[in-house]
Design an enzyme around this catalytic site. Sequence first.
Site, PDB file in Angstrom:
ATOM      1  N   ASP A 272      38.703  37.478 -39.397  1.00  0.00           N
ATOM      2  CA  ASP A 272      39.126  38.012 -38.098  1.00  0.00           C
ATOM      3  C   ASP A 272      38.544  37.203 -36.946  1.00  0.00           C
ATOM      4  OD1 ASP A 272      40.579  40.258 -39.170  1.00  0.00           O
ATOM      5  OD2 ASP A 272      38.649  41.134 -39.669  1.00  0.00           O
TER       6      ASP A 272
ATOM      7  N   HIS B 131      31.775  41.859 -43.739  1.00  0.00           N
ATOM      8  CA  HIS B 131      32.987  42.466 -44.271  1.00  0.00           C
ATOM      9  C   HIS B 131      32.620  43.613 -45.193  1.00  0.00           C
ATOM     10  CE1 HIS B 131      36.829  42.860 -46.447  1.00  0.00           C
ATOM     11  NE2 HIS B 131      37.370  42.283 -45.406  1.00  0.00           N
TER      12      HIS B 131
END
Length: 430
Positions: free
Chosen positions: A364, A306
């Site tokens: 995600d 991330h």
Amino acid sequence: MSFSNSTLSVNGRQIELPQKDGTIGPSVLDIGKLYAQTGLFTYDPGFTSTAACESKITYIDGDEGILLYRGYPIEQLAEHGDFLETCYLLLYGELPTAAQKADFDYRVTRHTMVHDQMNRFFQGFRRDAHPMAIMVACVGALSAFYHDSTDITDEKQRMVASMRMIAKMPTLAAMAYKYSIGQPFVYPKNDLDYTSNFLRMCFAVPCEEYHANPVLARALDRIFILHADHEQNASTSTVRLAGSSGANPFACIAAGIACLWGPAHGGANEAALKMLEEIGRPERIPEYIAKAKDKNDPFRLMGFGHRVYKNYDPRARIMAKTTHEVLAELGIKDDPLLDVAVELEQIALKDEYFVEKKLYPNIDFYSGITLKAMGFPTSMFTVLFALARTVGWIGQWAEMIEDPSQKIGRPRQLYVGPPKREYVSISQRG
């Protein structure tokens, strides 16, 4: 907030810059007068070292893997609260009392219907239009239907617009889905909770009764909580930038949705699922892990790592648990895609390469698997993200409007084009 000064040396000249200290997190240098004092701007592509605003809404510590909404850890909100309670917190700054929660739920529930002429608006789209394209258009069009809540100088109108947006987003999202698969729209029901209502609008058909599975409804509610806000990300910054011009709130949220559509932002969960489809079966995972480690191979494992978190994304821990709850509830045991995901998750959590680089599975990765198991097509993933993030956008937009220090956004640039030159008529150009 406390203040102190830092000294910057520019071309042998000492410049005093105010240093501002927040409640928690890094301090900032106020460079608002840097150009006036030195004739220089700062250069910061992606604004990775620039704070564009003060905010009381969300705090992230990427190194420690911490996410707080108004000071409350995301883990506690997801475990003990529901999405509308989180909405209230983000909008008003405090968790509601029982009476406040009941009133808020009531107001949101009774704003869920959209103007009947919106039905005709949908007919202008092709049936194969991407649901996100429909959402950008329909949310922007709300300002053409609700003129009584577009005056941003009126505090009451701002709150009415906020309530309408939170309430109507699930209805519009469900309509976009139904339109894309050729089924009739399903109207909301006031006796259902927020997430069960949304599931019904998505999956019910007129010819039979529909009852939302409480495990799936709770899982989706938790997904909404996890996505409700995430500090000054690209789409939130877009909403604030659009709002800084004085644009109406519906237009600002439509701008946020357009930004969210990008595969590097809201489309990342869709990209992660497409990657799993490319891998195809568990036996091919080692091949793709080798590709990911090869610096000369452009392949990247989507759904890992991330931009902000250099530790395990706290939302991913909750999402992983939710994913396994959903799969267990649905009894899914022979889905090749999910088999790949589960095996890849286990390998990546133990592989030295991923652990060393802190490439943990992110939210995600898990949300795409969960939403697919629930029956949503990949084209709807980002729509659901937009639905959840709407309250964060609205809260950030309202905070900006009420902040007297904010002004219209106008980043500077480092010009690297041609210097001044004279115009040459077309007949004389060689």
